[in-house]
Design an enzyme around this catalytic site. Structure first.
Site, PDB file in Angstrom:
ATOM      1  N   HIS A  30       0.814  -1.212   0.000  1.00 18.79           N
ATOM      2  CA  HIS A  30       0.000   0.000   0.000  1.00 18.79           C
ATOM      3  C   HIS A  30       0.848   1.262   0.000  1.00 18.79           C
ATOM      4  O   HIS A  30       2.060   1.245   0.265  1.00 18.79           O
ATOM      5  CB  HIS A  30      -0.963  -0.007   1.200  1.00 18.79           C
ATOM      6  CG  HIS A  30      -0.295   0.062   2.544  1.00 18.79           C
ATOM      7  ND1 HIS A  30       0.086   1.241   3.142  1.00 18.79           N
ATOM      8  CD2 HIS A  30       0.039  -0.918   3.435  1.00 18.79           C
ATOM      9  CE1 HIS A  30       0.625   1.004   4.321  1.00 18.79           C
ATOM     10  NE2 HIS A  30       0.613  -0.312   4.530  1.00 18.79           N
ATOM     11  N   CYS A  70       2.675  -4.929   6.973  1.00 14.76           N
ATOM     12  CA  CYS A  70       2.405  -4.741   5.554  1.00 14.76           C
ATOM     13  C   CYS A  70       3.580  -4.047   4.878  1.00 14.76           C
ATOM     14  O   CYS A  70       4.484  -3.527   5.524  1.00 14.76           O
ATOM     15  CB  CYS A  70       1.129  -3.931   5.365  1.00 14.76           C
ATOM     16  SG  CYS A  70      -0.384  -4.867   5.726  1.00 14.76           S
TER      17      CYS A  70
END
Length: 556
Positions: free
Chosen positions: A448, A467
């Site tokens: 992301h 992440c």
């Protein structure tokens, strides 16, 4: 027969690099011994029947509960592939011996296959019962070697729980069938992972072993800071070490001149350091790493590459994220077509990014951030208990998605009893930035954007909750969308401007591989090394050493 065996061994060497004179003598001695497996003497018809029965019973008893091998031998009525008196059996024995002799070159635990014991039993075998037992033992050695070489010595998750990767084990019955029906040398050579990365790592390992055998890289460089124009004994030691490492041509200069500064810069680039041509603390620390330690990294990298030896391949187009290199790449037909810096999980046990492979199916433009439960109860709930108005940028919602009134407070809740979820709506300060890339997985890991751009300027970038954050997420999105739209930039920007959360499916899902390599190569063969940020490779080396892998196993 022995002359034919020698030709097999000579061709076999091409798969591993040319061995030294001592190794060639050892291989030839073993091949001569292979010819000592004697065929049964002529017997009367009744005796032959009894002998065949004794052989089959010995094979069946030796197979035990090994169903893959048992199925293979049942299908061929227990006929031998190793211990027959025919030329093909002799060729298989010779090819297996040559392969096991070279197992150490691949960083495999050569002692595991007990080649000396196999040779002794081949010389001493007497009677059909012993021949049947030897037949199974040779098949078992072949399958053990094939398993280790094709898909790795270790079971990854048993060593490091954060490696969520299954080693791609092959079917033993199929392996034996291929060996029995094909050319033995070709089959054994085909066990070697065929990736260009594996070949380059193997070459680098053999070259480093030779360098170590000839004295290594010389004395470590004294602590200090070495800049352009410096002179002295420390500069001379630095010069000699850079020459030994291959970064600097041999020179008698005792001054840190432009050529040496360029060599330092190249070294820094290959080790993920700030490339400024100055040898200071972090650079000297890496320059002074012993070649034996680098060899361990190469051996672990070979093992890791075997785990990626997937029968279906990595994908004509795939995404590769090397966690230690802090880079995310799109690779098309073996070439890097896009690359961006990344931030990965911090080195604490609850934040380390796991290793696994999955398939990217879609992206979300203007995403909401649905806060993981671990962050809700461990980080935000303590703040809410003290101040119900804390973390006001997040919505608190019940099980039906309704916003919760903060007025009642949260002091009565514990981490176990807190019944609510938390969400950050789309916006310029959203923790996921303007886009996230989804490859749905049980670990809740994805790629992301991020509003925290300053972290990308650092050399080591392990800061996230797990992440992978991307430095150039929009360009990454354009590259992914290019195969399915003539105007990927316009397509993406049009949806971004709406401010609305929008899902965009990829017409062709893209495999994603999160890997961890402290040693990896460039297409021209140059080896890069990175820090073992999570300590995983140290654990893997210990496990490989415990399994019998030794340094210098491929030295010639």
């Amino acid at each position: 027969m022995i002359e034919g065996v020698a030709r097999v061994a000579t061709r076999r060497q091409a798969a591993f690099g040319r061995p030294g004179r001592a190794m060639r003598r050892g291989v030839m001695a073993s091949l001569v011994a292979a010819g000592l497996l004697m065929a049964a003497a002529p017997q009367q018809a009744g005796a032959v029947s009894l002998s065949a029965t004794a052989y089959r019973l010995a094979v069946a008893e030796s197979l035990g509960a090994d169903e893959g091998m048992a199925a293979f031998y049942r299908d061929r009525d227990f006929a031998p592939i190793w211990t027959g008196s025919d030329d093909r059996s002799a060729q298989r024995r010779a090819a297996l011996i040559a392969a096991l002799e070279m197992a150490g070159a691949h960083g495999l635990p050569g002692a595991r296959y007990d080649l000396p014991g196999l040779m002794a039993r081949m010389r001493q075998v007497s009677g059909e019962q012993a021949r049947g037992a030897l037949e199974v033992e040779l098949s078992r050695a072949f399958l053990s070697y094939a398993r280790d070489l094709q898909s790795g010595v270790l079971t990854p998750s048993r060593v490091v729980s954060d490696i969520k990767r299954e080693a791609p084990r092959r079917d033993p019955q199929a392996l034996l069938q291929a060996l029995s029906s094909g050319d033995s040398e070709t089959v054994l050579r085909g066990l070697v992972p065929q990736s260009a990365e594996y070949s380059r790592l193997l070459r680098a390992k053999l070259m480093l072993e030779r360098k170590i055998a000839r004295g290594g890289w010389g004395a470590p460089v004294p602590a200090g800071k070495y800049s352009y124009g410096d002179t002295g004994q420390g500069v001379v030691i630095l010069r000699d070490r850079l020459v030994a490492m291959g970064y600097l041509r041999p020179t008698l200069s005792a001054t840190l001149d432009a050529e040496m500064s360029n060599a330092i810069t190249a070294f820094q680039a290959d080790h993920g350091l700030q490339a400024d041509g100055v040898a200071g603390g972090a650079t000297l620390e890496q320059i002074n790493v012993a070649p034996e330690e680098r060899l361990k990294s190469l051996i672990v990298a070979l093992e890791r590459e075997r785990w990626m030896n997937l029968p279906e391949g990595l994908g004509a187009r795939h995404i590769l994220v090397n966690l230690t290199d802090f880079q995310a790449q799109i690779i098309d037909n073996g070439k890097v077509t896009f690359e961006t810096r990344s931030v990965v999980g911090a080195a604490t046990p609850d934040r380390r990014t796991p290793e696994f492979s999955d398939s990217m199916a879609f992206m979300v433009i203007n995403p909401s951030w649905y806060v993981p439960r671990s962050i809700v109860v461990n980080e935000y709930l303590p703040q809410l208990r003290r101040n119900p108005g804390a973390v006001s940028h997040l919505e608190i919602t019940d099980s039906r998605g309704r916003q919760v009134n903060r007025g009642a407070g949260f002091a009565q809740y514990s981490a176990a009893s807190f019944p609510f979820s938390m969400r950050q709506p789309p916006g310029p300060n959203n923790a996921l930035g303007t886009v996230k890339f989804m490859f749905p997985n049980q670990y809740n890991i994805y790629l992301h954007d991020t509003p925290s751009k300053s972290l990308f300027e650092r050399s080591e970038r392990a800061f996230s909750h797990g992440c992978v954050r991307l430095s150039d997420p929009h360009d990454f999105a354009y590259a992914l969308l290019a195969p399915q739209t003539d105007d990927p930039v316009g397509f993406f920007q049009q949806r971004l401007r709406t401010g609305a959360e929008t899902r965009v499916n990829l017409d062709q899902p893209v495999p994603v591989h999160l890997i961890y390599r402290t040693a990896f190569t460039e297409p021209k063969g140059q080896v890069n090394y990175r820090a073992d940020v999570y300590g995983r490779d140290a654990a893997l080396w210990q496990a490989l050493a415990a399994a019998g892998v030794v340094l210098g196993g491929g030295q010639s």
